[in-house]
Scaffold this motif. Structure first.
Motif, mmCIF file in Angstrom:
data_model
loop_
_atom_site.group_PDB
_atom_site.id
_atom_site.type_symbol
_atom_site.label_atom_id
_atom_site.label_comp_id
_atom_site.label_asym_id
_atom_site.label_seq_id
_atom_site.Cartn_x
_atom_site.Cartn_y
_atom_site.Cartn_z
ATOM 1 N N LEU A 570 0.835 -1.191 0.000
ATOM 2 C CA LEU A 570 0.000 0.000 0.000
ATOM 3 C C LEU A 570 0.875 1.248 0.000
ATOM 4 O O LEU A 570 1.991 1.230 0.500
ATOM 5 C CB LEU A 570 -0.927 0.003 1.217
ATOM 6 N N ARG A 571 0.343 2.338 -0.547
ATOM 7 C CA ARG A 571 1.155 3.544 -0.682
ATOM 8 C C ARG A 571 0.719 4.684 0.231
ATOM 9 O O ARG A 571 1.529 5.439 0.726
ATOM 10 C CB ARG A 571 1.104 4.044 -2.128
ATOM 11 N N SER A 572 -0.575 4.823 0.464
ATOM 12 C CA SER A 572 -1.065 6.029 1.105
ATOM 13 C C SER A 572 -1.697 5.730 2.452
ATOM 14 O O SER A 572 -2.274 4.658 2.659
ATOM 15 C CB SER A 572 -2.109 6.724 0.214
ATOM 16 N N ARG A 573 -1.570 6.697 3.333
ATOM 17 C CA ARG A 573 -2.312 6.637 4.585
ATOM 18 C C ARG A 573 -3.798 6.636 4.274
ATOM 19 O O ARG A 573 -4.284 7.424 3.478
ATOM 20 C CB ARG A 573 -1.963 7.852 5.450
ATOM 21 N N GLY A 574 -4.527 5.735 4.904
ATOM 22 C CA GLY A 574 -5.959 5.660 4.656
ATOM 23 C C GLY A 574 -6.370 4.587 3.687
ATOM 24 O O GLY A 574 -7.559 4.357 3.486
ATOM 25 N N GLU A 575 -5.416 3.901 3.066
ATOM 26 C CA GLU A 575 -5.723 2.743 2.233
ATOM 27 C C GLU A 575 -5.611 1.483 3.070
ATOM 28 O O GLU A 575 -4.838 1.421 4.028
ATOM 29 C CB GLU A 575 -4.761 2.642 1.049
ATOM 30 N N ALA A 576 -6.375 0.474 2.723
ATOM 31 C CA ALA A 576 -6.334 -0.781 3.464
ATOM 32 C C ALA A 576 -6.609 -1.935 2.521
ATOM 33 O O ALA A 576 -7.244 -1.780 1.476
ATOM 34 C CB ALA A 576 -7.361 -0.780 4.603
ATOM 35 N N VAL A 577 -6.110 -3.094 2.910
ATOM 36 C CA VAL A 577 -6.418 -4.338 2.203
ATOM 37 C C VAL A 577 -7.513 -5.040 2.986
ATOM 38 O O VAL A 577 -7.342 -5.363 4.164
ATOM 39 C CB VAL A 577 -5.180 -5.247 2.096
ATOM 40 N N LEU A 578 -8.636 -5.283 2.331
ATOM 41 C CA LEU A 578 -9.744 -6.023 2.936
ATOM 42 C C LEU A 578 -9.735 -7.434 2.379
ATOM 43 O O LEU A 578 -9.761 -7.630 1.168
ATOM 44 C CB LEU A 578 -11.076 -5.338 2.630
ATOM 45 N N ASN A 579 -9.692 -8.410 3.283
ATOM 46 C CA ASN A 579 -9.669 -9.815 2.872
ATOM 47 C C ASN A 579 -10.683 -10.570 3.715
ATOM 48 O O ASN A 579 -10.598 -10.568 4.951
ATOM 49 C CB ASN A 579 -8.265 -10.403 3.055
ATOM 50 N N LEU A 580 -11.654 -11.197 3.092
ATOM 51 C CA LEU A 580 -12.726 -11.904 3.791
ATOM 52 C C LEU A 580 -12.498 -13.406 3.843
ATOM 53 O O LEU A 580 -13.403 -14.147 4.241
ATOM 54 C CB LEU A 580 -14.068 -11.618 3.105
ATOM 55 N N ASP A 581 -11.291 -13.853 3.462
ATOM 56 C CA ASP A 581 -11.045 -15.288 3.356
ATOM 57 C C ASP A 581 -9.737 -15.674 4.030
ATOM 58 O O ASP A 581 -8.869 -16.283 3.418
ATOM 59 C CB ASP A 581 -11.031 -15.700 1.878
ATOM 60 N N TYR A 582 -9.578 -15.299 5.291
ATOM 61 C CA TYR A 582 -8.425 -15.694 6.109
ATOM 62 C C TYR A 582 -7.094 -15.275 5.474
ATOM 63 O O TYR A 582 -6.068 -15.884 5.715
ATOM 64 C CB TYR A 582 -8.413 -17.204 6.349
ATOM 65 N N GLY A 583 -7.104 -14.227 4.669
ATOM 66 C CA GLY A 583 -5.861 -13.726 4.086
ATOM 67 C C GLY A 583 -5.465 -14.362 2.781
ATOM 68 O O GLY A 583 -4.352 -14.117 2.292
ATOM 69 N N GLU A 584 -6.322 -15.148 2.165
ATOM 70 C CA GLU A 584 -6.011 -15.755 0.868
ATOM 71 C C GLU A 584 -5.687 -14.659 -0.143
ATOM 72 O O GLU A 584 -6.443 -13.688 -0.317
ATOM 73 C CB GLU A 584 -7.201 -16.581 0.383
ATOM 74 N N VAL A 585 -4.537 -14.803 -0.833
ATOM 75 C CA VAL A 585 -4.037 -13.733 -1.694
ATOM 76 C C VAL A 585 -5.067 -13.312 -2.735
ATOM 77 O O VAL A 585 -5.262 -12.123 -3.000
ATOM 78 C CB VAL A 585 -2.724 -14.176 -2.383
ATOM 79 N N GLY A 586 -5.761 -14.276 -3.321
ATOM 80 C CA GLY A 586 -6.712 -13.957 -4.365
ATOM 81 C C GLY A 586 -7.934 -13.199 -3.890
ATOM 82 O O GLY A 586 -8.720 -12.715 -4.712
#
Length: 909
Positions: A570-586
């Motif tokens: 991630l590059r910016s403050r305020g961005e996030a990665v949302l993952n609904l599957d225990y962190g599965e990359v896809g």
């Protein structure tokens, strides 16, 4: 006949002559007219040519000026959050103006389409190619929003062409990657293919390109890539085809290429992928416009280095664009949703769609959330968005919030009632502001007890809150969402508290789904919570929803799973990665978190409070840094007074437990031996002042005396103060104020000065044997007894006054005489009470004592204690199964004294 023939011939000749004359005249006239028409046409043509030449020259000048302005703008404009270097200015284009009828030569900026528009192919010697590549990469970075363009280089000859940009790695490892082998390039290309596919899935045909999509949604989505290929000769056919396919199709998805090949390479497929720059005779030619002379401009290496450093600083300070809260959480519909089947909340935007999270849905089976983010990346803002989105959708009868903060607690302060602002978040049942580990443990135990309560209610109707709500729709059974910020501090240090907290968290995470209790755990770091991650089954296996703000690769792996470094990318403050599957990359989705404006949310909360104030009570608020006053406990003091009046034992409250219940901890004063109290250690680390006195040893003794007085009828108790402290300390901690209040309550305090303490103790000890147990109770309060040096001075018979103190402590309770003494020095305390004297003091309140001293005093090597301001460790061998951390009462303030003096003590509990 002949004459007639002759005449006919003459007439024929005459006619022929006339005809020839007429023809000649006509020819002459036609020639004259033709010449006149030609002269006229030539004149008109020259006039039209002059007009066209002048018009073309004017338009050429105008276009030249506009092009010049555009090129200058490309070089000077500061890119906004959505800007990208679709075009870059590399230098100047020039063309002689004379042949065009222009007085001045044409000189315009050399502008090339690039990011999101196309590619560049450079056919030049290594030195020229290096200079061109360096300028192209620099202009691309300068023209794109900070942190929004990653550079990937393939450099099989290790030419260090991209070395000037190495500081970009301080932003992220992805900001600049350079690979040198075909195998590494193959992996990078495969990753790019995945990126392009993900971008195309995001576009979904709504926009033709990533750039247009970002403009449509109004905030950055995905990032751009610039791939620099310094040679293709070593690539096999398959890899070469993949590179050219990406070059042909990647621009719309934000991937552009710069190819550098040797002069004379006959590669038409490659040339067809973008703008071609060729070195001819030591000069650069733009093949699309070969008549123009090209001049490349750019700074020296030092200027490039300064530019790169500036870009890195801009990227480090970059924030995601502001998305208003109401854009993701509409405000026109309040409390319209039911929590029977689960709860939903919004967090921000994923592309043009609102990103929502659902907890408790039986079909999806997602019940808990894990949130991480490095310092300064917007975790507090995210938690405010979560809480206020939930509170906007669900009424307090549908949702209860238990909110804990294990750091400074700033996020939660506006949600609690304060003297100047009585409104509060009506959904909040527990607010832990700057929580202690002990309070966190108490909240978890409270939730475990709620399991038991709900289990009994649910049993006749099924095994879940959804079935219970369906069977008993009129029942009040809200979902409970527990938000714990910096939860990892519960487990530091790794002691009994950490172990108990881990067990309770696991139980809530596993069983909470059935009872409608959900966890949202947030922290800067989870990689250090090894105790949780390595436990059998692993608590994080109960957290399918992972929400990761920008963080290190290690933390990204710990949050999302091994190999998933999306949070680090991630590059910016305020961005996030949302993952609904225990962190599965896809399953990664990039979300821009909405902005939680404090003023706007404050107005929203006030509206909720007004709507619910008549039907909700204030939350239990625990502020670890807040001093506790005896005036806070007026309702509890009424209860103690009522019970004592009804024949119950007199009790002495010393402070508040770190617990959800929030009632003061009291010492019962009965006639059994040992019912005395010792306070040990420095009263506090801070001195305080008259408006906020801080010595909790003095405060606890004052509070105990006030409470005891309220439980006695007038004349049924005597109070003695052994005043050993210096005048300044007593004055700073409200001693005279306390004495005045005790008189107001009907129990004036007898003061014994330093010089008279020995005589008083001797008199009291001698009088114990004949003292009636039915007489008035007597309470001896010693303030700073370690300073009573007279206790250690023997008289002429070698009798030490400390022995009289020991006698009073040993035999006093049976005659209603109880000692409350404070010793700042533990060694002096042991000397004063003598060998085995601890056995006659059931209650000890340890303040600023080290752990080894505490263990020695309690004769328990397993007690853990770290001295802290505004805290005490209370041990009572007859009433407490184990030592208890409390917040002792602070000294009496003028406001405390006024509130207690005017309180109606006969109003009941």
């Amino acid at each position: 006949m002949s004459d007639a023939l002759s005449r006919s011939a003459d007439r024929l000749r005459g006619s022929h002559a006339r005809a020839l004359g007429a023809l000649s005249a006509a020819r002459s006239l036609a020639s004259e007219r033709r010449e006149a028409a030609v002269r006229s046409a030539r004149s008109a043509l020259e006039r039209d040519r002059a007009i066209a030449r002048n018009r073309a020259a004017q338009e050429g000048i105008e276009h030249s000026l506009r092009a010049r302005d555009l090129g200058d703008a490309l070089g000077t404009a500061t890119p906004g959050p959505l800007d990208v270097a679709e075009h870059i200015a590399l230098g100047r284009l020039s063309l002689a103006g004379g042949p065009l009828g222009v007085n001045e030569d044409i000189d315009v900026p050399f502008v090339l389409p690039l990011i999101g528009r196309g590619n560049v192919v450079i056919e030049a010697t290594p030195s020229t190619a290096r200079s061109l590549v360096e300028q192209i990469v620099l202009r691309a970075l300068e023209g794109t929003a900070p942190g929004q363009l990653d550079v990937l280089g393939y450099d099989p000859e290790l030419t260090s062409v991209l070395s000037a940009f190495s500081p970009l790695r301080r932003i992220s490892e992805d900001s600049l990657q350079v690979v040198g082998s075909a195998a590494d390039l193959d992996r990078a290309m495969q990753r790019l293919v995945g990126d392009v596919q993900r971008v195309n899935d995001t576009l979904r045909g709504v926009s033709p390109s990533l750039t247009e999509f970002r403009r449509a949604v109004g905030h950055p989505v995905e990032r751009y890539r610039l791939v620099v290929m310094l040679g293709l000769a070593e690539l096999d056919v398959q890899l070469r085809r993949r590179v050219l396919t990406l070059a042909a199709a990647g621009a719309d998805a934000g991937v552009s290429f710069v190819f550098a090949i040797d002069p004379g390479d006959d590669d038409e497929d490659l040339r067809a992928t973008g703008a071609v720059l060729t070195e001819v005779g030591g000069r650069v030619r733009w093949d699309a416009h070969p008549h123009f002379a090209v001049t490349i401009t750019g700074g020296d290496e030092a200027a490039v280095a300064r530019s790169v450093d500036r870009l890195v600083a801009q990227a480090a300070a970059a924030s995601a664009p502001r998305i208003p809260f109401e854009r993701v959480q509409p405000l026109e519909r309040m409390w319209q949703e039911s929590s029977a089947e689960g709860v939903r909340f919004a967090i921000g935007l994923a592309g043009h769609a609102v990103a929502e999270i659902t907890l408790g849905d039986d079909r999806e089976q997602r019940h808990n959330v894990l949130i991480t983010g490095a310092v300064g990346q917007g975790k507090s803002n995210l938690l405010k968005v979560v809480v206020h989105s939930l509170a906007q959708r669900y009424a307090p009868e549908e949702l209860e919030l238990h909110l804990l903060d294990f750091k400074e607690g700033v996020t939660l302060y506006p949600l609690a009632p304060t003297p100047g602002s009585p409104d509060f978040l009506p959904h909040a049942r527990v607010l832990g502001l700057e929580s202690d580990r002990e309070f966190g443990l108490a909240v978890l135990r409270h939730l475990e007890a709620e399991f038991t309560r709900r289990a009994k209610l649910f049993r006749p109707h099924g095994d879940s809150i959804a079935r219970f709500r369906a069977a008993v729709p009129e029942a009040l059974m809200p979902r409970i969402v527990v938000v714990i910020d910096e939860f990892h501090l519960l487990f530091d240090p790794n002691d009994k508290t950490a172990e108990a907290a881990a067990q309770l968290l696991e139980a809530i995470a596993r069983r909470g789904r059935s009872y409608g209790i959900h966890l949202i755990l947030a922290s800067q770091t989870v990689s250090g919570v090894a105790a949780l991650m390595t436990r059998e089954g692993g608590i994080f296996s109960q957290f399918p929803i992972r929400l990761a703000l920008k963080n290190s690769a290690q933390e990204s792996f710990a949050t999302l799973g091994l190999g998933n470094d999306a949070a680090a990318r991630l590059r910016s403050r305020g961005e996030a990665v949302l993952n609904l599957d225990y962190g599965e990359v896809g399953s990664n989705r990039t979300v821009t978190i909405a902005a939680a404006d404090d003023a706007e949310l404050g107005v929203l909360r006030h509206g909720w409070w007004n709507a619910a104030r008549a039907r909700v009570s204030e939350p239990v608020v625990f502020d670890g840094g807040r001093r506790r006053r005896i005036a806070d406990a007026i309702a509890d003091l009424r209860g103690l007074r009522a019970r004592a009046t009804a024949g119950g034992s007199v009790t002495a409250p010393l402070g508040y437990p770190i617990d959800v219940a929030g009632r003061p901890v009291s010492v019962t004063l009965t006639a059994e031996p040992g019912r005395n109290v010792a306070l040990l250690g420095a009263g506090d680390g801070s001195q305080g002042d008259a408006d906020d006195p801080a010595n909790v040893a003095i405060g606890a003794l004052q509070a105990a005396a006030i409470a005891i007085a309220l439980q006695h009828p007038r004349g049924d108790a005597e109070f003695i103060s052994l005043d050993v402290l210096d005048t300044e300390t007593l004055e700073r901690n409200g001693h005279d104020r306390w004495l005045g209040l005790m008189s107001t309550l009907g129990f004036p305090v007898e003061r014994i000065g330093r010089a008279d303490i020995a005589a008083y103790l001797q008199h009291t000890a001698n009088g114990l044997e004949g003292r009636s147990a039915d007489g008035p109770a007597r309470y001896v309060f010693g303030f700073g007894l370690d300073r009573a040096t007279a206790l250690d001075v023997p008289d002429m018979f070698a009798h030490r006054p400390a022995e009289d103190l020991q006698q009073v402590i040993r035999n006093g309770p049976s005659t209603r005489t109880h000692v409350f003494g404070w010793w700042a020095n533990a060694a002096t305390f042991k000397a004063h009470i003598g060998f085995g004297g601890e056995g006659f003091i059931d209650t000890m309140l340890m303040l600023r004592l080290d752990q080894s001293s505490v263990q020695e005093l309690l004769a328990s090597p397993f007690v853990t204690w770290a001295p802290r301001d505004n805290r005490g460790l209370l041990a009572d061998r007859t009433q407490l199964p184990e030592p208890l951390t409390i917040i002792p009462f602070s000294p009496l303030t003028a406001r405390d004294a006024a509130e207690i003096a005017r309180a109606d003590w006969d109003a009941g509990e």
